[in-house]
Design an enzyme around this catalytic site. Structure first.
Site, short mmCIF file in Angstrom:
data_model
loop_
_atom_site.label_atom_id
_atom_site.label_comp_id
_atom_site.label_asym_id
_atom_site.label_seq_id
_atom_site.Cartn_x
_atom_site.Cartn_y
_atom_site.Cartn_z
N PRO A 1 -22.81 59.63 -8.68
CA PRO A 1 -24.20 59.79 -8.70
C PRO A 1 -24.54 60.56 -7.59
O PRO A 1 -25.35 61.31 -7.56
CB PRO A 1 -25.05 58.64 -9.22
CG PRO A 1 -24.27 57.48 -9.45
CD PRO A 1 -22.76 57.81 -8.99
N GLU B 1 -20.94 47.94 -10.01
CA GLU B 1 -22.10 48.42 -9.35
C GLU B 1 -21.81 49.73 -8.10
O GLU B 1 -22.55 50.28 -7.49
CB GLU B 1 -22.58 47.14 -8.42
CG GLU B 1 -22.95 46.03 -9.58
CD GLU B 1 -24.01 46.39 -10.36
OE1 GLU B 1 -25.04 47.08 -9.94
OE2 GLU B 1 -24.06 46.02 -11.51
N ARG C 1 -11.09 74.35 -20.66
CA ARG C 1 -11.34 75.68 -21.57
C ARG C 1 -11.34 76.93 -20.83
O ARG C 1 -11.35 77.92 -21.30
CB ARG C 1 -12.65 75.48 -22.26
CG ARG C 1 -13.94 75.64 -21.24
CD ARG C 1 -15.29 75.21 -22.07
NE ARG C 1 -15.84 76.33 -22.86
CZ ARG C 1 -16.35 77.42 -22.27
NH1 ARG C 1 -16.75 77.51 -20.91
NH2 ARG C 1 -16.70 78.28 -23.15
N ASP D 1 -20.56 83.19 -21.40
CA ASP D 1 -20.99 81.94 -20.94
C ASP D 1 -22.28 82.07 -20.23
O ASP D 1 -22.55 82.84 -19.26
CB ASP D 1 -20.06 81.04 -20.25
CG ASP D 1 -19.10 80.45 -21.19
OD1 ASP D 1 -19.11 80.59 -22.35
OD2 ASP D 1 -18.04 79.90 -20.49
N1 ADE Z 1 -20.97 57.62 -12.27
C1 ADE Z 1 -22.09 57.06 -12.62
N2 ADE Z 1 -23.30 58.12 -12.80
C2 ADE Z 1 -22.52 59.15 -12.44
C3 ADE Z 1 -23.05 60.54 -12.42
N3 ADE Z 1 -24.36 61.01 -12.90
N4 ADE Z 1 -22.21 61.63 -12.18
C4 ADE Z 1 -20.83 61.20 -11.85
N5 ADE Z 1 -20.48 59.86 -12.03
C5 ADE Z 1 -21.32 58.87 -12.26
#
Ligand code: ADE
Length: 223
Positions: free
Chosen positions: A86, A113, A150, A164
């Site tokens: 994230p 975690e 793709r 696209d």
């Molecule tokens: N792992 C957990 N959440 C994620 C996200 N939003 N993007 C990439 N990997 C992740």
């Protein structure tokens, strides 16, 4: 292109690469996708792949050893190693285009975690698919593979991704319609039935612009 996905949960991918366009791309040898369980690379006698965090805190942290050893085995000079997290760079269509030109992608799915921060040292790119936290990198890996495969030449009709949304990184797609001409009182815009290709192209451009202004003004501002 070859794509190796390092995951502790290969079964999560069941089905997702076995249907439709991605299935056909594999059958036609446009892409080879391998699911690699990096638990197979642990040297721990109890098959451990994670441990408690130094400094304390909740949850378990993925250890370096299984992932490092797995990467050492599969990496070549042509590999691009991607970590899904994230806190990575926000994923965009432009990145999908760039990655579709690579020969070998190695995608690491984090889980639990978190992961030992030293794993970042062996990665070329860290990607996030959005500002929300998933339970792991498996769903993001499916998103990456789908959006990249793709775009490999010959996988879908070239025309299909020329128009696209996000292609030029700033306009959403124009509205499309098919038969019947009137459905529950809603009519297809007259211009699309005119056969005048220049006028149709202008109409579509105007609609794209209008939709983008309404829904994603940030994209226009960026441009
Ligand atoms: N792992 C957990 N959440 C994620 C996200 N939003 N993007 C990439 N990997 C992740």
């Amino acid at each position: 292109m070859k794509i190796d996905i390092l995951t502790l949960f290969p079964n999560m991918f069941n089905g997702s690469f076995e249907e439709s366009i991605i299935k056909r791309a594999q059958e036609n040898k446009k892409v080879e996708i391998n699911l690699i369980n990096f638990r197979d690379y642990t040297t721990d006698p109890h098959n451990k792949v994670d441990d408690t965090p130094y400094g304390g805190g909740a949850g378990m942290v993925l250890m370096c050893q299984p992932i490092f050893d797995c990467i050492k085995t599969i990496k070549t000079e042509e590999s691009k190693i991607i970590l899904l997290t994230p806190d990575g760079i926000p994923y965009k269509q432009k990145m999908a285009y760039d990655l579709s030109e690579e020969k070998h992608l190695i995608i690491i799915c984090g889980h639990y975690e978190g992961f030992d921060d030293r794993i970042r040292s062996i990665c070329d790119l860290e990607i996030s698919i959005g500002d929300y936290v998933l339970t792991g990198g498996e769903i993001p890996a499916m998103v990456l593979v789908d959006s990249i495969v793709r775009l490999i030449p010959g996988v879908i009709n070239e025309r299909s991704h020329i128009d696209d949304s996000f292609k030029d990184n700033y306009l959403l797609d124009y509205p499309s319609y098919t038969k019947p001409r009137v459905f529950e009182g809603m009519e297809v815009p007259e211009i699309l039935l005119s056969g005048d290709h220049k006028k149709i192209a202008e109409y579509r451009y105007t609609e794209s612009l209008k939709r983008t202004k309404e829904r994603r003004p940030d994209l226009i501002d960026k441009k």
